[in-house]
Design an enzyme around this catalytic site. Structure first.
Site, PDB file in Angstrom:
ATOM      1  N   ARG A  35       0.821 -13.806  -1.710  1.00 12.00           N
ATOM      2  CA  ARG A  35       1.965 -13.268  -3.031  1.00 12.00           C
ATOM      3  C   ARG A  35       1.132 -12.556  -4.056  1.00 12.00           C
ATOM      4  O   ARG A  35       2.021 -11.696  -4.807  1.00 12.00           O
ATOM      5  CB  ARG A  35       2.500 -14.406  -3.680  1.00 12.00           C
ATOM      6  CG  ARG A  35       3.408 -15.465  -2.778  1.00 12.00           C
ATOM      7  CD  ARG A  35       3.926 -16.594  -3.523  1.00 12.00           C
ATOM      8  NE  ARG A  35       4.801 -16.308  -4.577  1.00 12.00           N
ATOM      9  CZ  ARG A  35       5.919 -16.648  -4.781  1.00 12.00           C
ATOM     10  NH1 ARG A  35       6.521 -16.980  -3.793  1.00 12.00           N
ATOM     11  NH2 ARG A  35       6.660 -16.314  -5.946  1.00 12.00           N
ATOM     12  N   CYS A  91       2.964 -15.319  -9.276  1.00 13.27           N
ATOM     13  CA  CYS A  91       2.505 -16.686  -9.400  1.00 13.27           C
ATOM     14  C   CYS A  91       3.089 -17.590  -8.290  1.00 13.27           C
ATOM     15  O   CYS A  91       4.146 -17.296  -7.908  1.00 13.27           O
ATOM     16  CB  CYS A  91       2.931 -17.253 -10.762  1.00 13.27           C
ATOM     17  SG  CYS A  91       2.466 -16.234 -12.334  1.00 13.27           S
ATOM     18  N   ASN A 102       5.878 -20.457 -13.519  1.00 13.82           N
ATOM     19  CA  ASN A 102       6.134 -18.989 -13.086  1.00 13.82           C
ATOM     20  C   ASN A 102       7.508 -18.739 -13.797  1.00 13.82           C
ATOM     21  O   ASN A 102       8.321 -19.475 -14.047  1.00 13.82           O
ATOM     22  CB  ASN A 102       6.718 -19.378 -11.674  1.00 13.82           C
ATOM     23  CG  ASN A 102       5.682 -19.659 -10.425  1.00 13.82           C
ATOM     24  OD1 ASN A 102       4.495 -19.664 -10.856  1.00 13.82           O
ATOM     25  ND2 ASN A 102       5.870 -19.531  -9.474  1.00 13.82           N
ATOM     26  N   GLY A 103       7.330 -17.032 -14.039  1.00 12.86           N
ATOM     27  CA  GLY A 103       8.360 -16.872 -14.909  1.00 12.86           C
ATOM     28  C   GLY A 103       7.910 -16.338 -16.295  1.00 12.86           C
ATOM     29  O   GLY A 103       6.857 -16.105 -16.512  1.00 12.86           O
ATOM     30  N   GLU A 158      -0.393   2.191  -2.002  1.00  9.38           N
ATOM     31  CA  GLU A 158      -0.464   0.712  -2.427  1.00  9.38           C
ATOM     32  C   GLU A 158      -1.561   0.067  -1.929  1.00  9.38           C
ATOM     33  O   GLU A 158      -2.372  -1.175  -2.494  1.00  9.38           O
ATOM     34  CB  GLU A 158       0.735  -0.125  -2.500  1.00  9.38           C
ATOM     35  CG  GLU A 158       1.110  -0.482  -0.899  1.00  9.38           C
ATOM     36  CD  GLU A 158       2.749  -1.216  -0.705  1.00  9.38           C
ATOM     37  OE1 GLU A 158       2.721  -2.093  -1.702  1.00  9.38           O
ATOM     38  OE2 GLU A 158       3.535  -0.795   0.146  1.00  9.38           O
ATOM     39  N   GLU A 204       8.591   6.342   1.488  1.00  8.18           N
ATOM     40  CA  GLU A 204       8.089   5.021   2.033  1.00  8.18           C
ATOM     41  C   GLU A 204       6.592   5.106   2.371  1.00  8.18           C
ATOM     42  O   GLU A 204       5.917   4.343   2.059  1.00  8.18           O
ATOM     43  CB  GLU A 204       8.896   4.428   2.940  1.00  8.18           C
ATOM     44  CG  GLU A 204       8.552   3.178   3.731  1.00  8.18           C
ATOM     45  CD  GLU A 204       8.168   2.139   2.887  1.00  8.18           C
ATOM     46  OE1 GLU A 204       8.478   2.140   1.781  1.00  8.18           O
ATOM     47  OE2 GLU A 204       7.459   1.341   3.473  1.00  8.18           O
ATOM     48  N   HIS A 233       8.652  24.256  -6.335  1.00 11.31           N
ATOM     49  CA  HIS A 233       9.407  24.330  -7.601  1.00 11.31           C
ATOM     50  C   HIS A 233       8.591  23.553  -8.837  1.00 11.31           C
ATOM     51  O   HIS A 233       8.786  23.246  -9.943  1.00 11.31           O
ATOM     52  CB  HIS A 233      10.701  23.801  -7.500  1.00 11.31           C
ATOM     53  CG  HIS A 233      11.468  24.404  -6.713  1.00 11.31           C
ATOM     54  ND1 HIS A 233      12.073  25.620  -6.957  1.00 11.31           N
ATOM     55  CD2 HIS A 233      12.082  24.119  -5.529  1.00 11.31           C
ATOM     56  CE1 HIS A 233      12.964  26.209  -6.105  1.00 11.31           C
ATOM     57  NE2 HIS A 233      12.854  25.079  -5.063  1.00 11.31           N
ATOM     58  N   LYS A 263       3.707 -10.085  -3.590  1.00 12.42           N
ATOM     59  CA  LYS A 263       4.535 -10.020  -2.454  1.00 12.42           C
ATOM     60  C   LYS A 263       5.862 -10.192  -2.803  1.00 12.42           C
ATOM     61  O   LYS A 263       6.861  -9.301  -2.523  1.00 12.42           O
ATOM     62  CB  LYS A 263       4.109 -10.841  -1.336  1.00 12.42           C
ATOM     63  CG  LYS A 263       5.067 -10.978  -0.120  1.00 12.42           C
ATOM     64  CD  LYS A 263       4.884  -9.533   0.776  1.00 12.42           C
ATOM     65  CE  LYS A 263       5.993  -9.566   1.928  1.00 12.42           C
ATOM     66  NZ  LYS A 263       5.782  -8.192   2.534  1.00 12.42           N
ATOM     67  N   LYS A 269       3.438   3.235   0.857  1.00 14.68           N
ATOM     68  CA  LYS A 269       2.496   2.438   1.701  1.00 14.68           C
ATOM     69  C   LYS A 269       1.050   3.104   1.361  1.00 14.68           C
ATOM     70  O   LYS A 269       0.159   2.097   1.477  1.00 14.68           O
ATOM     71  CB  LYS A 269       2.955   2.630   3.139  1.00 14.68           C
ATOM     72  CG  LYS A 269       2.838   1.802   3.937  1.00 14.68           C
ATOM     73  CD  LYS A 269       3.605   0.272   3.666  1.00 14.68           C
ATOM     74  CE  LYS A 269       4.611   0.349   2.673  1.00 14.68           C
ATOM     75  NZ  LYS A 269       5.325  -0.582   2.142  1.00 14.68           N
ATOM     76  N   TRP A 271      -0.479 -14.416 -11.604  1.00 18.12           N
ATOM     77  CA  TRP A 271      -0.505 -13.272 -11.678  1.00 18.12           C
ATOM     78  C   TRP A 271      -0.276 -12.689 -13.130  1.00 18.12           C
ATOM     79  O   TRP A 271       1.071 -13.004 -13.530  1.00 18.12           O
ATOM     80  CB  TRP A 271       0.694 -12.639 -10.630  1.00 18.12           C
ATOM     81  CG  TRP A 271       0.702 -11.211 -10.191  1.00 18.12           C
ATOM     82  CD1 TRP A 271      -0.151 -10.611  -9.480  1.00 18.12           C
ATOM     83  CD2 TRP A 271       1.373 -10.245 -11.032  1.00 18.12           C
ATOM     84  NE1 TRP A 271       0.203  -9.163  -9.522  1.00 18.12           N
ATOM     85  CE2 TRP A 271       1.229  -8.902 -10.541  1.00 18.12           C
ATOM     86  CE3 TRP A 271       2.284 -10.208 -11.863  1.00 18.12           C
ATOM     87  CZ2 TRP A 271       1.797  -7.842 -10.951  1.00 18.12           C
ATOM     88  CZ3 TRP A 271       3.160  -9.155 -12.552  1.00 18.12           C
ATOM     89  CH2 TRP A 271       2.648  -7.928 -11.853  1.00 18.12           C
TER      90      TRP A 271
HETATM   91  O1  M6R Z   1      11.175  -8.840  -1.443  1.00 15.15           O
HETATM   92  P1  M6R Z   1      11.875  -7.355  -1.714  1.00 15.15           P
HETATM   93  O2  M6R Z   1      12.204  -6.447  -0.578  1.00 15.15           O
HETATM   94  O3  M6R Z   1      12.909  -7.418  -2.808  1.00 15.15           O
HETATM   95  O4  M6R Z   1      10.760  -6.642  -2.771  1.00 15.15           O
HETATM   96  C1  M6R Z   1      10.968  -5.336  -3.043  1.00 15.15           C
HETATM   97  C2  M6R Z   1       9.609  -4.588  -3.469  1.00 15.15           C
HETATM   98  O5  M6R Z   1       8.787  -5.496  -4.486  1.00 15.15           O
HETATM   99  C3  M6R Z   1       8.836  -4.441  -2.419  1.00 15.15           C
HETATM  100  O6  M6R Z   1       9.490  -3.777  -1.293  1.00 15.15           O
HETATM  101  C4  M6R Z   1       7.550  -3.660  -2.325  1.00 15.15           C
HETATM  102  O7  M6R Z   1       7.931  -2.413  -2.663  1.00 15.15           O
HETATM  103  C5  M6R Z   1       6.845  -3.584  -1.076  1.00 15.15           C
HETATM  104  N1  M6R Z   1       5.894  -5.068  -0.959  1.00 15.15           N
HETATM  105  C6  M6R Z   1       5.811  -2.566  -0.805  1.00 15.15           C
HETATM  106  O8  M6R Z   1       5.027  -2.568   0.314  1.00 15.15           O
END
Ligand code: M6R
Length: 593
Positions: free
Chosen positions: A27, A2, A100-101, A477, A470, A493, A588, A474, A74
């Site tokens: 975000r 949010c 927010n929250g 997502e 990683e 395994h 984000k 990527k 969100w």
């Molecule tokens: O802002 P942060 O690095 O703490 O965020 C952590 C994760 O939410 C963030 O790395 C997320 O996995 C990425 N946006 C993925 O690409």
């Protein structure tokens, strides 16, 4: 997650809030809304729509407003629909609120105060505005607000307008970020620096358990007992140019391309000749400890795994990496002199904040490594190091990952007595990155040939395994291809059962000691029908390898091997027609636990 923007002043609140909400789009959100005071007609109007901000924009009928609050939602409590979108208005129509929250005790509050009340939404927010309205019947609004806030358990950044008082905006903050700023002819308040760009002149971050009352010229900040708190503002100097896409079709591609220049920028920030610009006090403080604990989430946690390798190799200090959301409620045995490093691009991740609060209570030493040096985690840890990646707008983190690794390598190097030329080695990575970026069309072709299924695997050993994690994150997502990163030797395994004809398996091979083993694992899946693809260092190249990278120092290999995987994810998502910068369901900055 949010986003919030509020404005009170002589300029047009509608335009300022709309621009702010658009800047917060990165975000991630699923609906948007605004409450505006139309000064000419002396009326408040509420607008909200499911979907993108353009839908909200189309619905706005207010021509010019002096006061307003806006929100991008969100969904956490309740479906994605118009009713659950913010702002929420009290049933007596007196107050509007954006929040927010998460209010953990919203159900208990509803039962306690509003037994037979029919709430219009499924949210945890609506009860706040009803409490405000209830208490405001018995006491002045600031007291009603304080009384409400004292009942709330959980996290909130909230803005409230009293429809009977169009020259005042109320706000409160606890565990969700909120920034107050002066603007030309008014005051603006938002959940993120991005919301303030183009309007703010001086700004400050609000502390937990505070609320404020603001007019167009001034704001007074109180604690929850009503004591006025002093505050200080800093110059707001975020450059609008750094937040635009330029000639790139997507922020993600722009951010991928920025990495070589960014790496050179990090070198110049941290190296003064061959001296490293990290405070000796910080280095001494870390050296006093005998175990490092890295806390992070998502991509930042994957950078943490690479950091662990660097710390252990260069300093000999045993290092553990923890998932922040697990560590927050399940603290493992820590050893007698633990030191904590929190890694976060945004510096606002709620899971990490929960860890930090626990660590502070126990008086453990903490360092935040972040891209946003003004963020909550940077302000609240004992020390902070900036990664200098520049604003990262795409939800999928790319340059922040490589910047985090670069800074971790510099920190590990500064803590050690190593003599290898890190500065030169990092510069070589930047050159190798540029070479890889010269071949993006080739990578797009490989993606079209290889990623033809809805499942995919990345495999590797050691650092290549951590980069595989990683790379898989990527790809899944933004392309929504179900992808797993695996330790190459572990596939056989059990998981090898999932390999069928044409299942894509991508191997990362940068280490001469394990290259042949990974190749054997690749052969095992190939003989079961997998479509294989390799990302290899040129010294390890064999006939048939697809993506060949210039050799760099093996300890820094992840900075380079991750690059083709970012491009693979980008082109896979592009070819599938997805919204690359705003993937579905994702935010984000993850400011709820
Ligand atoms: O802002 P942060 O690095 O703490 O965020 C952590 C994760 O939410 C963030 O790395 C997320 O996995 C990425 N946006 C993925 O690409």
């Amino acid at each position: 997650m949010c986003g919030i923007v509020g404005y009170l002043g002589l300029n047009d609140a509608k335009e300022i809030i709309l621009n702010g909400l658009k800047r917060l789009e990165y975000r991630g959100y699923d609906s948007a809304g605004m409450s505006l005071y139309d000064g000419e007609n002396k009326t408040f109007q509420l607008f909200k729509e499911k979907g993108r901000i353009v839908e909200l924009e189309k619905s706005l009928t207010t021509t010019k407003a002096a006061l307003g609050i806006g929100h991008t939602r969100w969904a956490t409590h309740g479906k994605v629909n118009r009713e659950n979108a913010h702002p929420h208005m009290s049933s007596d129509q007196r107050f509007s609120i954006v929040h927010n929250g998460v209010i953990d005790n919203h159900k208990a509050l509803k039962t306690m105060y509003f037994d037979n009340h029919a709430f219009k939404s499924e949210t945890d927010t609506e009860v706040i505005v009803e409490l405000m309205a209830l208490f405001a019947k018995q006491m002045p609004v600031p007291n009603a607000m304080r009384k409400t806030l004292k009942l709330l358990q959980g996290s909130y950044a909230l803005l409230v307008i009293d429809h009977e008082s169009p020259d005042t905006l109320y706000a409160a903050k606890h565990r969700s970020p909120l920034l107050l700023a002066t603007a030309d002819d008014g005051m603006i308040i938002g959940s993120d620096m991005m919301a303030l760009i183009g309007t703010a002149e001086r700004y400050m971050a609000l502390e937990d358990e505070t609320f404020l009352q603001m007019s167009k010229d001034d704001a007074t900040i109180y604690d929850l007992d009503g004591t006025v708190l002093p505050y200080d503002m800093s110059v707001f100097d975020m450059d609008v140019l750094h937040t635009e896409k330029g000639n790139f079709p997507h922020y993600m591609l722009k951010e991928i391309y920025e990495q070589p220049t960014m790496l050179r920028g990090i070198i110049s920030k941290f190296f003064n000749g061959n001296t490293i610009n990290i405070s000796q006090m910080l280095l001494k403080s870390i050296k006093k400890h005998n175990r490092l604990h890295i806390l992070a989430a998502g991509t930042s946690m994957h950078a943490g795994f690479i950091g662990k390798g660097l710390f252990e190799k260069l300093t000999g200090i045993p290092t553990e990496v923890h998932i922040a959301s697990e560590f927050a409620y399940q603290m493992p045995i820590l050893g007698d002199k633990p030191y904590f490093i929190l890694i976060s691009q945004s510096g606002e991740t709620a899971d990490l904040r929960a860890c930090l609060l626990n660590l502070k209570k126990k008086q453990y030493p903490t360092l935040t490594i972040t891209n946003v040096i003004t963020s909550t985690l940077a302000r609240e840890a004992d020390d902070a190091l900036e990664i200098f990646a520049g604003p990262e707008i795409a939800v999928a983190s790319t340059k922040a990952y490589t910047a985090q690794i670069a800074v971790l390598s510099i920190l590990a190097y500064a803590l050690s007595c190593q003599t290898f030329a890190l500065k030169r080695e990092l510069s070589e990575v930047a050159i190798a990155m540029e070479q890889c970026l010269d071949n993006v069309d080739y990578i797009d072709d490989l993606v079209k040939q290889t990623l033809t299924k809805d499942h995919c695997f990345y495999i590797g050993r050691g650092n290549d395994y951590h980069v595989s994690l990683e790379a898989a994150l990527k790809l899944k997502e933004i392309s929504y291809i179900h992808t797993e990163g695996f330790a190459a030797g572990e596939l056989k395994h059990g998981t090898i059962a999932l390999i069928e004809t044409d299942t894509p398996v991508i191997a990362i091979i940068s280490n001469d000691k394990t290259a042949q083993n990974t190749r054997s694992n690749l052969a095992e899946v190939h003989s079961r029908g997998a479509k294989t693809l390799t990302i290899v260092f040129e010294s390890l190249q064999e006939p048939g390898d697809e993506i060949v990278l210039k050799n760099v120092n093996p300890s820094l290999a992840p900075l380079l091997t991750v690059l083709p995987s970012q491009l693979i994810a980008y082109y896979a998502a592009l070819n599938r027609g997805h919204d690359i910068d705003k993937p579905r369901n994702l935010a984000k900055s993850v400011t709820v636990e």
